[in-house]
Design a protein around this motif. Structure first.
Motif, mmCIF file in Angstrom:
data_model
loop_
_atom_site.group_PDB
_atom_site.id
_atom_site.type_symbol
_atom_site.label_atom_id
_atom_site.label_comp_id
_atom_site.label_asym_id
_atom_site.label_seq_id
_atom_site.Cartn_x
_atom_site.Cartn_y
_atom_site.Cartn_z
ATOM 1 N N LEU A 213 0.794 -1.232 0.000
ATOM 2 C CA LEU A 213 0.000 0.000 0.000
ATOM 3 C C LEU A 213 0.829 1.286 0.000
ATOM 4 C CD1 LEU A 213 -3.013 -0.815 2.363
ATOM 5 C CD2 LEU A 213 -3.107 -0.291 -0.073
ATOM 6 N N PRO A 214 1.865 1.409 0.809
ATOM 7 C CA PRO A 214 2.610 2.681 0.815
ATOM 8 C C PRO A 214 3.239 3.031 -0.531
ATOM 9 C CG PRO A 214 3.163 1.346 2.738
ATOM 10 C CD PRO A 214 2.397 0.462 1.810
ATOM 11 N N ASP A 215 3.432 2.031 -1.376
ATOM 12 C CA ASP A 215 4.092 2.262 -2.669
ATOM 13 C C ASP A 215 3.112 2.545 -3.808
ATOM 14 O OD1 ASP A 215 6.516 1.700 -1.390
ATOM 15 O OD2 ASP A 215 6.344 -0.437 -1.831
ATOM 16 N N LEU A 216 1.822 2.404 -3.548
ATOM 17 C CA LEU A 216 0.833 2.576 -4.620
ATOM 18 C C LEU A 216 0.560 4.055 -4.876
ATOM 19 C CD1 LEU A 216 -1.805 -0.211 -3.885
ATOM 20 C CD2 LEU A 216 0.225 -0.313 -5.349
ATOM 21 N N HIS A 217 0.335 4.379 -6.153
ATOM 22 C CA HIS A 217 -0.006 5.746 -6.543
ATOM 23 C C HIS A 217 -1.513 5.828 -6.719
ATOM 24 C CE1 HIS A 217 0.142 9.203 -9.694
ATOM 25 N NE2 HIS A 217 -0.264 9.607 -8.512
ATOM 26 N N ILE A 218 -2.190 6.389 -5.723
ATOM 27 C CA ILE A 218 -3.646 6.514 -5.777
ATOM 28 C C ILE A 218 -3.991 7.888 -6.346
ATOM 29 C CG2 ILE A 218 -5.788 6.495 -4.451
ATOM 30 C CD1 ILE A 218 -4.321 4.702 -2.422
ATOM 31 N N ALA A 219 -4.438 7.904 -7.591
ATOM 32 C CA ALA A 219 -4.706 9.157 -8.292
ATOM 33 C C ALA A 219 -6.046 9.762 -7.894
ATOM 34 C CB ALA A 219 -4.662 8.935 -9.806
ATOM 35 N N LEU A 220 -7.059 8.902 -7.708
ATOM 36 C CA LEU A 220 -8.403 9.382 -7.388
ATOM 37 C C LEU A 220 -9.066 8.428 -6.397
ATOM 38 C CD1 LEU A 220 -9.882 10.331 -10.891
ATOM 39 C CD2 LEU A 220 -9.370 11.928 -9.043
ATOM 40 N N GLU A 221 -9.884 8.994 -5.492
ATOM 41 C CA GLU A 221 -10.758 8.207 -4.623
ATOM 42 C C GLU A 221 -12.178 8.703 -4.861
ATOM 43 O OE1 GLU A 221 -8.826 9.185 -0.887
ATOM 44 O OE2 GLU A 221 -8.267 7.066 -0.659
ATOM 45 N N LEU A 222 -13.058 7.817 -5.298
ATOM 46 C CA LEU A 222 -14.425 8.187 -5.666
ATOM 47 C C LEU A 222 -15.427 7.341 -4.885
ATOM 48 C CD1 LEU A 222 -13.897 8.389 -9.536
ATOM 49 C CD2 LEU A 222 -13.905 10.287 -7.907
ATOM 50 N N GLN A 223 -16.606 7.895 -4.653
ATOM 51 C CA GLN A 223 -17.600 7.223 -3.819
ATOM 52 C C GLN A 223 -18.521 6.291 -4.601
ATOM 53 O OE1 GLN A 223 -19.715 10.219 -1.617
ATOM 54 N NE2 GLN A 223 -18.082 10.459 -0.117
ATOM 55 N N HIS A 224 -18.495 6.341 -5.908
ATOM 56 C CA HIS A 224 -19.453 5.555 -6.688
ATOM 57 C C HIS A 224 -18.737 4.651 -7.691
ATOM 58 C CE1 HIS A 224 -22.820 7.704 -4.978
ATOM 59 N NE2 HIS A 224 -22.188 8.831 -5.219
ATOM 60 N N THR A 225 -19.208 3.420 -7.770
ATOM 61 C CA THR A 225 -18.581 2.440 -8.654
ATOM 62 C C THR A 225 -18.668 2.864 -10.113
ATOM 63 O OG1 THR A 225 -20.655 1.176 -8.701
ATOM 64 C CG2 THR A 225 -19.037 0.525 -7.077
ATOM 65 N N GLU A 226 -19.786 3.429 -10.525
ATOM 66 C CA GLU A 226 -19.935 3.827 -11.923
ATOM 67 C C GLU A 226 -18.948 4.935 -12.286
ATOM 68 O OE1 GLU A 226 -21.741 2.337 -14.339
ATOM 69 O OE2 GLU A 226 -22.079 0.836 -12.777
ATOM 70 N N ALA A 227 -18.711 5.852 -11.348
ATOM 71 C CA ALA A 227 -17.749 6.921 -11.600
ATOM 72 C C ALA A 227 -16.343 6.349 -11.774
ATOM 73 C CB ALA A 227 -17.773 7.931 -10.453
ATOM 74 N N ILE A 228 -16.009 5.345 -10.973
ATOM 75 C CA ILE A 228 -14.699 4.703 -11.100
ATOM 76 C C ILE A 228 -14.579 4.010 -12.452
ATOM 77 C CG2 ILE A 228 -13.234 2.849 -10.191
ATOM 78 C CD1 ILE A 228 -14.298 3.584 -7.400
ATOM 79 N N LYS A 229 -15.607 3.301 -12.870
ATOM 80 C CA LYS A 229 -15.572 2.614 -14.160
ATOM 81 C C LYS A 229 -15.412 3.603 -15.309
ATOM 82 C CE LYS A 229 -18.974 -0.489 -14.382
ATOM 83 N NZ LYS A 229 -20.294 -1.083 -14.017
ATOM 84 N N ARG A 230 -16.122 4.731 -15.229
ATOM 85 C CA ARG A 230 -16.019 5.733 -16.301
ATOM 86 C C ARG A 230 -14.625 6.364 -16.322
ATOM 87 N NH1 ARG A 230 -19.228 2.981 -17.356
ATOM 88 N NH2 ARG A 230 -21.489 3.221 -17.444
ATOM 89 N N ALA A 231 -14.069 6.603 -15.138
ATOM 90 C CA ALA A 231 -12.734 7.196 -15.082
ATOM 91 C C ALA A 231 -11.695 6.244 -15.659
ATOM 92 C CB ALA A 231 -12.387 7.551 -13.634
ATOM 93 N N VAL A 232 -11.839 4.953 -15.391
ATOM 94 C CA VAL A 232 -10.915 3.971 -15.954
ATOM 95 C C VAL A 232 -11.102 3.881 -17.465
ATOM 96 C CG1 VAL A 232 -10.298 1.516 -16.011
ATOM 97 C CG2 VAL A 232 -10.709 2.647 -13.814
ATOM 98 N N GLU A 233 -12.342 3.866 -17.925
ATOM 99 C CA GLU A 233 -12.602 3.839 -19.373
ATOM 100 C C GLU A 233 -11.985 5.047 -20.063
ATOM 101 O OE1 GLU A 233 -16.813 3.594 -19.746
ATOM 102 O OE2 GLU A 233 -16.864 1.398 -19.642
ATOM 103 N N ALA A 234 -11.910 6.183 -19.351
ATOM 104 C CA ALA A 234 -11.329 7.406 -19.919
ATOM 105 C C ALA A 234 -9.807 7.390 -19.895
ATOM 106 C CB ALA A 234 -11.855 8.622 -19.166
#
Length: 298
Positions: A213-234
């Motif tokens: 975990l300390p080595d991971l680059h977390i670019a975004l944290e979102l509250q909704h699964t659909e928003a995460i899927k759309r961000a990955v698709e983008a």
């Protein structure tokens, strides 16, 4: 009997709202009538249930001890009234579910419940694990369906269904062309788009990534699964969500599943009920439906 159900309703409403005016509005009563009902209940037994702090009424230790019993009595009374009025086996039910369960599984359960008990109202509250747990503990919800692992002395925690998280990317991501056997270095080099802290999905992800975990680059944290899927698709990064939320996207090919054999993404889904909550016919019917779905899933 030295108390009335109306007095108990007022007591429980004030315990929930911590404010006399809001409690009276909730019960469609005048403020003076609600205040009188509470005073009569306290005077009848020579006790004080709340500490008064200005306009705020805070449950004291005596009130905290009495609240679960009052909640249970009122639930039994509503259940009895439902049987008298509608001759129904199940009455109104307030269900809570975490986002993956609420958006992809709970609606089907609700449809089955409404078919079996068409006269019985049912509501669904969707939020993260922390939100649902708090609502069940506060008696705002009759039963919760959650993804996160919890341990609370006031909750009955019932294992329900097995689930699995999946790591995924968009079709143009370089990882998509070699989607098998991702290494820890691949995971470190990726940009991640994840659920927020407090969600069951994030809890399972953090557990699977233990030591990394300390080595991971977390670019975004979102509250909704659909928003995460759309961000990955983008093309903004890679994600990790429940497999039940990704099945359609994997079939369409809009998202690509990545294989991470060195990490365990399995998890358990749970049903939670307050231990002191009266098990109405509606709650028992819901638990039976959940068990049937679990059996069919297996």
């Amino acid at each position: 009997m030295r108390y009335t159900l109306r007095q108990l309703e007022v007591f429980v409403a004030i315990a929930h709202e911590q404010n006399l005016t809001r409690a009276a509005d909730r019960l469609a009563m005048s403020q003076s009538a609600a205040s009188s009902a509470l005073k009569d209940l306290e005077n009848q037994f020579g006790l004080q249930l709340f500490d008064r702090m200005g306009k705020r009424l805070q449950l004291n230790e005596q009130g905290r001890l009495m609240r679960p019993k009052a909640e249970a009595l009122l639930a039994q009374a509503r259940d009895f009234e439902q049987s008298l009025l509608q001759h129904a086996e199940a009455g109104p039910l307030n269900v809570g579910a975490t986002l993956s369960i609420g958006n992809y599984m709970a609606v089907g359960l609700m449809a089955d419940y409404m078919k079996r008990y068409p006269q019985s109202a049912i509501t669904l509250d969707v939020g993260n694990t922390r939100h649902i747990v708090d609502k069940v503990l506060n008696y705002d919800l009759d039963v919760g369906l959650i993804e996160g692992e919890i341990n609370h002395p006031d909750l009955e925690i019932i294992p329900w269904r097995e689930d699995e998280l999946a790591v995924f990317c968009d079709r143009d991501n370089p990882l998509a062309s070699n989607s098998t056997n991702l290494s820890d270095d691949d995971l470190r080099n990726a940009q991640w788009i994840l659920r927020e802290a407090g969600s069951g999905t994030r809890q399972a992800f953090d557990r699977a990534m233990h030591g990394l975990l300390p080595d991971l680059h977390i670019a975004l944290e979102l509250q909704h699964t659909e928003a995460i899927k759309r961000a990955v698709e983008a093309g903004l990064g890679i994600g990790c969500l429940s497999l039940i939320t990704l099945a359609d996207a994997f079939r369409r090919g809009s998202l690509i599943r990545l294989d991470v054999p060195a990490r365990d993404f399995s998890r358990q889904l749970y049903i939670i009920v307050h231990k002191l909550k009266y098990r109405s016919a509606g709650i028992n019917a819901w638990l039976e439906l959940c068990q049937e779905q679990s059996d069919n899933h297996e």
